[in-house]
Scaffold this motif. Sequence first.
Motif: not given
Length: 124
Positions: A92-107, A51-54
């Motif tokens: 929690k219900i097993g639909l995601i194993n691993e996650i990577k969120i690329i968080a960018i500073p909003f400013d 995921i890519l988000d600020v």
Amino acid sequence: MAFKNLYVFGNPFLEEDSLALKIAEKLKNEIPFNIIYLDGTEEINDVNPIILDVAKNIKDIQIITNLNQLYAGKFYTMHDADLALFLKLKKKIGLINEIKIIAIPFDMNEKKACEGVKKILEII
């Protein structure tokens, strides 16, 4: 070779929430990912989503792999609340194993953010 999906969140009408969208648009022809722009969290169907988000209150681009790092106390938009809750429930219900969120500073400066995200996506 099948490309991985990159789920991108943002609101083009809010300057402080549009940086991830701008970066994805600039990088779309330079990175080996299927870019999926999302309005809601229900469209994430990968067991190992990227995921890519600020984010607020960070100084540099971060890769979040632990959902407990998502701050659940203060939300700036309903999307913030939805994303944290939705991902934690799916895990929690097993639909995601691993996650990577690329968080960018909003400013963050757009050029600097674009370069940093590109480097991260090249090694993920």
